[in-house]
Design a protein around this motif. Structure first.
Motif, PDB file in Angstrom:
ATOM      1  N   THR A   2       0.826  -1.199   0.000  1.00  0.00           N
ATOM      2  CA  THR A   2       0.000   0.000   0.000  1.00  0.00           C
ATOM      3  C   THR A   2       0.863   1.254   0.000  1.00  0.00           C
ATOM      4  O   THR A   2       2.030   1.220   0.365  1.00  0.00           O
ATOM      5  CB  THR A   2      -0.928   0.013   1.234  1.00  0.00           C
ATOM      6  OG1 THR A   2      -0.117   0.006   2.399  1.00  0.00           O
ATOM      7  CG2 THR A   2      -1.860  -1.185   1.237  1.00  0.00           C
ATOM      8  N   THR A  47       8.490 -11.227  13.720  1.00  0.00           N
ATOM      9  CA  THR A  47       7.157 -10.782  14.116  1.00  0.00           C
ATOM     10  C   THR A  47       7.188 -10.360  15.582  1.00  0.00           C
ATOM     11  O   THR A  47       8.155 -10.624  16.294  1.00  0.00           O
ATOM     12  CB  THR A  47       6.119 -11.895  13.919  1.00  0.00           C
ATOM     13  OG1 THR A  47       6.437 -12.970  14.803  1.00  0.00           O
ATOM     14  CG2 THR A  47       6.096 -12.383  12.494  1.00  0.00           C
ATOM     15  N   THR A  52       0.613 -13.543  12.694  1.00  0.00           N
ATOM     16  CA  THR A  52      -0.741 -13.128  12.336  1.00  0.00           C
ATOM     17  C   THR A  52      -0.896 -13.093  10.814  1.00  0.00           C
ATOM     18  O   THR A  52       0.082 -13.236  10.074  1.00  0.00           O
ATOM     19  CB  THR A  52      -1.035 -11.717  12.882  1.00  0.00           C
ATOM     20  OG1 THR A  52      -0.163 -10.787  12.217  1.00  0.00           O
ATOM     21  CG2 THR A  52      -0.833 -11.644  14.393  1.00  0.00           C
ATOM     22  N   GLU A  54      -1.449 -10.454   9.148  1.00  0.00           N
ATOM     23  CA  GLU A  54      -0.683  -9.296   8.698  1.00  0.00           C
ATOM     24  C   GLU A  54       0.790  -9.636   8.525  1.00  0.00           C
ATOM     25  O   GLU A  54       1.447  -9.174   7.600  1.00  0.00           O
ATOM     26  CB  GLU A  54      -0.846  -8.122   9.673  1.00  0.00           C
ATOM     27  CG  GLU A  54      -2.212  -7.490   9.648  1.00  0.00           C
ATOM     28  CD  GLU A  54      -3.229  -8.248  10.512  1.00  0.00           C
ATOM     29  OE1 GLU A  54      -2.848  -9.141  11.306  1.00  0.00           O
ATOM     30  OE2 GLU A  54      -4.427  -7.957  10.361  1.00  0.00           O
ATOM     31  N   ASP A  55       1.329 -10.472   9.421  1.00  0.00           N
ATOM     32  CA  ASP A  55       2.715 -10.917   9.296  1.00  0.00           C
ATOM     33  C   ASP A  55       2.906 -11.730   8.021  1.00  0.00           C
ATOM     34  O   ASP A  55       3.904 -11.568   7.308  1.00  0.00           O
ATOM     35  CB  ASP A  55       3.122 -11.779  10.498  1.00  0.00           C
ATOM     36  CG  ASP A  55       3.086 -11.023  11.808  1.00  0.00           C
ATOM     37  OD1 ASP A  55       3.378  -9.803  11.810  1.00  0.00           O
ATOM     38  OD2 ASP A  55       2.763 -11.656  12.830  1.00  0.00           O
ATOM     39  N   GLU A  57       1.107 -11.532   5.288  1.00  0.00           N
ATOM     40  CA  GLU A  57       1.019 -10.612   4.150  1.00  0.00           C
ATOM     41  C   GLU A  57       2.323  -9.841   3.977  1.00  0.00           C
ATOM     42  O   GLU A  57       2.821  -9.692   2.866  1.00  0.00           O
ATOM     43  CB  GLU A  57      -0.152  -9.644   4.327  1.00  0.00           C
ATOM     44  CG  GLU A  57      -0.276  -8.614   3.229  1.00  0.00           C
ATOM     45  CD  GLU A  57      -0.457  -9.204   1.836  1.00  0.00           C
ATOM     46  OE1 GLU A  57      -0.080  -8.519   0.854  1.00  0.00           O
ATOM     47  OE2 GLU A  57      -0.951 -10.336   1.692  1.00  0.00           O
ATOM     48  N   PHE A  58       2.908  -9.368   5.071  1.00  0.00           N
ATOM     49  CA  PHE A  58       4.187  -8.659   4.980  1.00  0.00           C
ATOM     50  C   PHE A  58       5.269  -9.573   4.421  1.00  0.00           C
ATOM     51  O   PHE A  58       6.061  -9.163   3.565  1.00  0.00           O
ATOM     52  CB  PHE A  58       4.620  -8.108   6.346  1.00  0.00           C
ATOM     53  CG  PHE A  58       5.985  -7.488   6.291  1.00  0.00           C
ATOM     54  CD1 PHE A  58       6.156  -6.202   5.796  1.00  0.00           C
ATOM     55  CD2 PHE A  58       7.102  -8.199   6.706  1.00  0.00           C
ATOM     56  CE1 PHE A  58       7.420  -5.636   5.718  1.00  0.00           C
ATOM     57  CE2 PHE A  58       8.366  -7.646   6.633  1.00  0.00           C
ATOM     58  CZ  PHE A  58       8.526  -6.355   6.138  1.00  0.00           C
ATOM     59  N   GLN A  61       4.840  -9.843   0.756  1.00  0.00           N
ATOM     60  CA  GLN A  61       5.256  -8.603   0.094  1.00  0.00           C
ATOM     61  C   GLN A  61       6.781  -8.504   0.053  1.00  0.00           C
ATOM     62  O   GLN A  61       7.357  -8.108  -0.966  1.00  0.00           O
ATOM     63  CB  GLN A  61       4.691  -7.384   0.825  1.00  0.00           C
ATOM     64  CG  GLN A  61       3.201  -7.225   0.687  1.00  0.00           C
ATOM     65  CD  GLN A  61       2.676  -6.078   1.541  1.00  0.00           C
ATOM     66  OE1 GLN A  61       3.430  -5.339   2.160  1.00  0.00           O
ATOM     67  NE2 GLN A  61       1.363  -5.942   1.584  1.00  0.00           N
TER      68      GLN A  61
END
Length: 88
Positions: A2, A47, A52, A54-55, A57-58, A61
Motif C-alpha cells: 500500500t 514478528t 498473524t 498481517e505478518d 502478508e508482509f 510482500q
C-alpha cells in the motif's frame, strides 16, 4: 504494497558487497527470523509475537519485492556491454 501515508523520517542505506548475506532462521518453537547481514551491521526481521495474517502478508510482500530486486540486479549484470556481466 500500500501507499505510504506518512513521510519518511530517515533512510538507512545498506549496500551489498562481499560481506553481505541473508540468513533465514526457521525456529521450530517460536517466530522465524530473517537476518540481513552487511558486514558489521545486521538487520533482523521478525514478528512481534505469534504470527498473524498481517505478518504473513508482509512476508509475502517482502518476498515479492526481493524477487523483483533480484531480477533488476540480474538485468543490470547481464545487460552490460559485453553481454556476460563482470567476473567477481
Amino acid at each position: 504494497m500500500t501507499r505510504r501515508r506518512t513521510p519518511r523520517n530517515s533512510v538507512i542505506r545498506l549496500t551489498t558487497g562481499h560481506a553481505a548475506r541473508t540468513l533465514n532462521h526457521p525456529f521450530p518453537c517460536r517466530e522465524p527470523v530473517l537476518a540481513l547481514d552487511f558486514g558489521a551491521t545486521s538487520v533482523l526481521v521478525t514478528t512481534n509475537g505469534p504470527v498473524t495474517a498481517e505478518d504473513l502478508e508482509f512476508a509475502r510482500q517482502l518476498a515479492h519485492a526481493a524477487h523483483r530486486f533480484a531480477r533488476s540486479v540480474e538485468r543490470s549484470f547481464y545487460g552490460l556491454p559485453d553481454g556476460k556481466g563482470v567476473a567477481a
